[in-house]
Design a protein around this motif. Structure first.
Motif, PDB file in Angstrom:
ATOM      1  N   GLN A   1       0.823  -1.205   0.000  1.00 16.76           N
ATOM      2  CA  GLN A   1       0.000   0.000   0.000  1.00 16.76           C
ATOM      3  C   GLN A   1       0.859   1.257   0.000  1.00 16.76           C
ATOM      4  O   GLN A   1       0.539   2.240  -0.668  1.00 16.76           O
ATOM      5  CB  GLN A   1      -0.930  -0.002   1.216  1.00 16.76           C
ATOM      6  CG  GLN A   1      -2.066  -1.006   1.128  1.00 16.76           C
ATOM      7  CD  GLN A   1      -2.880  -1.046   2.400  1.00 16.76           C
ATOM      8  OE1 GLN A   1      -2.533  -1.736   3.357  1.00 16.76           O
ATOM      9  NE2 GLN A   1      -3.963  -0.291   2.431  1.00 16.76           N
ATOM     10  N   GLN A   2       1.946   1.232   0.744  1.00 14.89           N
ATOM     11  CA  GLN A   2       2.836   2.396   0.784  1.00 14.89           C
ATOM     12  C   GLN A   2       3.524   2.615  -0.563  1.00 14.89           C
ATOM     13  O   GLN A   2       3.731   3.757  -0.985  1.00 14.89           O
ATOM     14  CB  GLN A   2       3.866   2.213   1.893  1.00 14.89           C
ATOM     15  CG  GLN A   2       3.254   2.256   3.293  1.00 14.89           C
ATOM     16  CD  GLN A   2       4.293   2.125   4.386  1.00 14.89           C
ATOM     17  OE1 GLN A   2       5.253   2.891   4.434  1.00 14.89           O
ATOM     18  NE2 GLN A   2       4.133   1.141   5.257  1.00 14.89           N
ATOM     19  N   VAL A   3       3.867   1.530  -1.234  1.00 14.09           N
ATOM     20  CA  VAL A   3       4.455   1.649  -2.571  1.00 14.09           C
ATOM     21  C   VAL A   3       3.449   2.270  -3.537  1.00 14.09           C
ATOM     22  O   VAL A   3       3.788   3.154  -4.335  1.00 14.09           O
ATOM     23  CB  VAL A   3       4.916   0.270  -3.090  1.00 14.09           C
ATOM     24  CG1 VAL A   3       5.194   0.318  -4.593  1.00 14.09           C
ATOM     25  CG2 VAL A   3       6.173  -0.183  -2.354  1.00 14.09           C
ATOM     26  N   VAL A   4       2.204   1.814  -3.476  1.00 14.37           N
ATOM     27  CA  VAL A   4       1.153   2.369  -4.331  1.00 14.37           C
ATOM     28  C   VAL A   4       1.003   3.867  -4.072  1.00 14.37           C
ATOM     29  O   VAL A   4       0.936   4.670  -5.007  1.00 14.37           O
ATOM     30  CB  VAL A   4      -0.183   1.635  -4.097  1.00 14.37           C
ATOM     31  CG1 VAL A   4      -1.332   2.386  -4.770  1.00 14.37           C
ATOM     32  CG2 VAL A   4      -0.110   0.205  -4.627  1.00 14.37           C
ATOM     33  N   LYS A   5       0.955   4.239  -2.800  1.00 15.83           N
ATOM     34  CA  LYS A   5       0.811   5.658  -2.448  1.00 15.83           C
ATOM     35  C   LYS A   5       2.011   6.470  -2.945  1.00 15.83           C
ATOM     36  O   LYS A   5       1.837   7.543  -3.531  1.00 15.83           O
ATOM     37  CB  LYS A   5       0.688   5.800  -0.929  1.00 15.83           C
ATOM     38  CG  LYS A   5       0.581   7.231  -0.441  1.00 15.83           C
ATOM     39  CD  LYS A   5       0.455   7.291   1.070  1.00 15.83           C
ATOM     40  CE  LYS A   5       1.700   6.814   1.766  1.00 15.83           C
ATOM     41  NZ  LYS A   5       1.618   6.946   3.241  1.00 15.83           N
ATOM     42  N   ASN A   6       3.212   5.948  -2.740  1.00 15.90           N
ATOM     43  CA  ASN A   6       4.415   6.690  -3.117  1.00 15.90           C
ATOM     44  C   ASN A   6       4.609   6.786  -4.628  1.00 15.90           C
ATOM     45  O   ASN A   6       5.004   7.840  -5.150  1.00 15.90           O
ATOM     46  CB  ASN A   6       5.653   6.027  -2.499  1.00 15.90           C
ATOM     47  CG  ASN A   6       5.747   6.244  -1.004  1.00 15.90           C
ATOM     48  OD1 ASN A   6       5.257   7.235  -0.484  1.00 15.90           O
ATOM     49  ND2 ASN A   6       6.369   5.313  -0.301  1.00 15.90           N
ATOM     50  N   VAL A   7       4.354   5.693  -5.335  1.00 11.81           N
ATOM     51  CA  VAL A   7       4.671   5.640  -6.774  1.00 11.81           C
ATOM     52  C   VAL A   7       3.544   6.187  -7.637  1.00 11.81           C
ATOM     53  O   VAL A   7       3.793   6.926  -8.598  1.00 11.81           O
ATOM     54  CB  VAL A   7       5.005   4.191  -7.192  1.00 11.81           C
ATOM     55  CG1 VAL A   7       5.180   4.103  -8.709  1.00 11.81           C
ATOM     56  CG2 VAL A   7       6.262   3.706  -6.480  1.00 11.81           C
ATOM     57  N   PHE A   8       2.294   5.857  -7.314  1.00  9.52           N
ATOM     58  CA  PHE A   8       1.180   6.187  -8.202  1.00  9.52           C
ATOM     59  C   PHE A   8       0.297   7.333  -7.703  1.00  9.52           C
ATOM     60  O   PHE A   8      -0.435   7.924  -8.509  1.00  9.52           O
ATOM     61  CB  PHE A   8       0.298   4.943  -8.411  1.00  9.52           C
ATOM     62  CG  PHE A   8       1.024   3.780  -9.003  1.00  9.52           C
ATOM     63  CD1 PHE A   8       1.317   3.740 -10.358  1.00  9.52           C
ATOM     64  CD2 PHE A   8       1.440   2.727  -8.209  1.00  9.52           C
ATOM     65  CE1 PHE A   8       2.001   2.664 -10.913  1.00  9.52           C
ATOM     66  CE2 PHE A   8       2.130   1.648  -8.746  1.00  9.52           C
ATOM     67  CZ  PHE A   8       2.408   1.616 -10.099  1.00  9.52           C
ATOM     68  N   LEU A   9       0.361   7.654  -6.421  1.00  6.18           N
ATOM     69  CA  LEU A   9      -0.575   8.637  -5.869  1.00  6.18           C
ATOM     70  C   LEU A   9       0.180   9.757  -5.177  1.00  6.18           C
ATOM     71  O   LEU A   9       1.218  10.174  -5.637  1.00  6.18           O
ATOM     72  CB  LEU A   9      -1.549   7.924  -4.910  1.00  6.18           C
ATOM     73  CG  LEU A   9      -2.355   6.774  -5.539  1.00  6.18           C
ATOM     74  CD1 LEU A   9      -3.144   6.014  -4.481  1.00  6.18           C
ATOM     75  CD2 LEU A   9      -3.270   7.285  -6.629  1.00  6.18           C
TER      76      LEU A   9
END
Length: 244
Positions: A124-132
């Motif tokens: 989830q943190q990767v999604v937030k950092n990379v895409f959002l």
């Protein structure tokens, strides 16, 4: 005459209704196509980043604009000390190898505590950092929840952790564990020892307000706990999904 007038008015209403129907249908088609295009774009981007390193993130770009520069050196996971990878997992998501993007047990515990602690997984943190983007909002959380399973489908656990270790904020204008190792200990991420790795992992919840080289008592205690946790997940097999 009166009946004729009524018929004329009725005819006008029917024409107006017929005129509106195609317009609404077109709007619905445009919205549907727009949503489909957005979904296809996100899935394609997730698939691309499974093999191509993300060139920049919203947070890195924002910090570059604020500070005028950032420190970041991308390194493959093979060039990062295993103790660093284990320390991050122990600190942020001990069940990383056992879930598919969401740690239900951690979410349940967080709810029981009244939401005073986070339950976001490394994915989830990767999604937030990379895409959002950073910040709290229902829109961002909804998008994060939607994209997380897609990342778990396209990326291996090792790839997810590799990206996290390279994009996570690890200090004021510092991103990734390689830059953190160089700026704090004058060594590469490959040469970090367990204590140094635990210190870096200990500041992750608040990297702009915590120090790796001059840690507070609280940070020292957290680092000690992470050190024990890293040894535990190695012993019980919870590091197997990202270690050879």
């Amino acid at each position: 005459m009166a009946k004729a007038a009524v018929r004329k008015k009725s005819g006008k209403k029917k024409k107006a209704s017929k005129a509106k129907t195609p317009l609404m249908q077109r709007l619905r088609r445009w919205v549907s196509r727009g949503l489909l295009a957005a979904v296809v774009f996100v899935v394609a981007l997730v698939a691309l980043y499974s093999v191509v390193n993300p060139p920049v993130t919203h947070t890195i770009w924002s910090e570059w604009r604020r500070l005028g520069k950032v420190e970041r050196d991308w390194v493959p996971i093979e060039e990062i000390s295993p103790v660093m990878a284990r320390a991050v997992v122990a600190a942020e998501d001990a069940n990383f190898c056992q879930h598919w993007g969401f740690d239900v047990e951690a979410i349940r515990d967080a709810l029981e505590d009244g939401g005073s602690r986070g339950a976001s997984t490394i994915t989830q943190q990767v999604v937030k950092n990379v895409f959002l983007w950073q910040g709290r909002s229902w829109v961002r959380k909804a998008l994060e929840t939607s994209i997380t399973p897609v990342v778990e489908i396209f990326w291996s656990k090792q790839r997810i952790l590799e990206v996290y270790l390279n994009v996570a904020e690890t200090g004021q204008g510092v991103f990734g564990v390689e830059a953190a190792a160089q700026s704090n200990f004058n060594v590469s991420a490959a040469r970090l020892n367990p204590v140094q790795a635990a210190r870096i992992a200990a500041i992750l919840p608040s990297p702009r307000n915590r120090s790796v080289t001059d840690p507070s008592v609280r940070t020292r205690r957290r680092a000690a706990s992470i050190l024990d946790g890293a040894a535990t997940i190695r012993a019980d097999g919870r590091a197997d999904c990202f270690e050879d």
